[in-house]
Design a protein around this motif. Structure first.
Motif, PDB file in Angstrom:
ATOM      1  N   TYR A 162       0.838  -1.203   0.000  1.00 25.97           N
ATOM      2  CA  TYR A 162       0.000   0.000   0.000  1.00 25.97           C
ATOM      3  C   TYR A 162       0.875   1.256   0.000  1.00 25.97           C
ATOM      4  O   TYR A 162       0.654   2.181  -0.784  1.00 25.97           O
ATOM      5  N   GLY A 163       1.883   1.286   0.861  1.00 22.82           N
ATOM      6  CA  GLY A 163       2.762   2.456   0.951  1.00 22.82           C
ATOM      7  C   GLY A 163       3.539   2.703  -0.330  1.00 22.82           C
ATOM      8  O   GLY A 163       3.667   3.837  -0.791  1.00 22.82           O
ATOM      9  N   GLN A 164       4.083   1.631  -0.922  1.00 24.78           N
ATOM     10  CA  GLN A 164       4.826   1.776  -2.170  1.00 24.78           C
ATOM     11  C   GLN A 164       3.925   2.227  -3.306  1.00 24.78           C
ATOM     12  O   GLN A 164       4.301   3.070  -4.116  1.00 24.78           O
ATOM     13  N   THR A 165       2.736   1.649  -3.388  1.00 25.61           N
ATOM     14  CA  THR A 165       1.813   1.977  -4.467  1.00 25.61           C
ATOM     15  C   THR A 165       1.265   3.383  -4.296  1.00 25.61           C
ATOM     16  O   THR A 165       0.972   4.069  -5.282  1.00 25.61           O
ATOM     17  N   LEU A 166       1.150   3.833  -3.070  1.00 28.59           N
ATOM     18  CA  LEU A 166       0.620   5.166  -2.790  1.00 28.59           C
ATOM     19  C   LEU A 166       1.513   6.262  -3.369  1.00 28.59           C
ATOM     20  O   LEU A 166       1.043   7.357  -3.671  1.00 28.59           O
ATOM     21  N   GLU A 167       2.792   5.957  -3.569  1.00 26.52           N
ATOM     22  CA  GLU A 167       3.714   6.943  -4.134  1.00 26.52           C
ATOM     23  C   GLU A 167       3.433   7.227  -5.607  1.00 26.52           C
ATOM     24  O   GLU A 167       3.752   8.301  -6.099  1.00 26.52           O
ATOM     25  N   THR A 168       2.836   6.252  -6.308  1.00 20.76           N
ATOM     26  CA  THR A 168       2.615   6.436  -7.741  1.00 20.76           C
ATOM     27  C   THR A 168       1.136   6.470  -8.131  1.00 20.76           C
ATOM     28  O   THR A 168       0.817   6.823  -9.256  1.00 20.76           O
ATOM     29  N   ARG A 169       0.253   6.077  -7.225  1.00 20.97           N
ATOM     30  CA  ARG A 169      -1.183   6.043  -7.522  1.00 20.97           C
ATOM     31  C   ARG A 169      -1.960   6.787  -6.456  1.00 20.97           C
ATOM     32  O   ARG A 169      -1.431   7.154  -5.423  1.00 20.97           O
ATOM     33  N   SER A 170      -3.251   6.913  -6.711  1.00 23.31           N
ATOM     34  CA  SER A 170      -4.131   7.536  -5.725  1.00 23.31           C
ATOM     35  C   SER A 170      -4.388   6.557  -4.580  1.00 23.31           C
ATOM     36  O   SER A 170      -3.972   5.403  -4.622  1.00 23.31           O
ATOM     37  N   GLU A 171      -5.097   7.048  -3.554  1.00 21.49           N
ATOM     38  CA  GLU A 171      -5.432   6.186  -2.411  1.00 21.49           C
ATOM     39  C   GLU A 171      -6.255   4.986  -2.853  1.00 21.49           C
ATOM     40  O   GLU A 171      -6.047   3.870  -2.386  1.00 21.49           O
ATOM     41  N   ALA A 192      -4.005   2.475  -4.626  1.00 18.62           N
ATOM     42  CA  ALA A 192      -3.160   1.757  -3.670  1.00 18.62           C
ATOM     43  C   ALA A 192      -3.979   0.734  -2.888  1.00 18.62           C
ATOM     44  O   ALA A 192      -3.528  -0.383  -2.644  1.00 18.62           O
TER      45      ALA A 192
END
Length: 101
Positions: free
Chosen positions: A54-63, A66
């Motif tokens: 979730y944290g890694q994906t949050l850097e490139t996508r919206s909430e 993620a």
């Protein structure tokens, strides 16, 4: 999330039955403790992995993106565990049937 919860509930029960079925009475307490310990470790690792994704994906996508990635990780890993448990139970049933014959 409901499907993942149901699959996890079915998987945990099947794995515990499979793990305890081959133990003698003298090892039953040790086996139950080992299974319970591994269950706790796996649940903690699952939560840590889910939030890391979730944290890694949050850097490139919206909430929402993620959260979607985290949900698919949980569904995939739970489905894989359920299929593995079913396969192991099927093999156990086959071996048990051959032993009776």
């Amino acid at each position: 999330m409901l499907a993942a919860g149901v699959a996890m509930g079915l998987t945990i029960t099947a794995v515990m039955q499979l793990g305890m079925s081959g133990l003698t009475r003298t090892l039953a307490g040790t086996g139950a403790g080992a299974i319970h310990t591994m269950q706790q470790i796996c649940m903690a690792a699952s939560i840590a992995l889910s939030f890391a994704v979730y944290g890694q994906t949050l850097e490139t996508r919206s909430e929402l993106g993620a959260a979607s990635a985290m949900m698919w990780l949980q569904i995939g890993s739970t489905g894989t565990a359920a299929l593995l448990a079913l396969g192991l139970l099927g093999q156990h049933a086959i071996h048990r049937g051959k032993a009776k014959a």
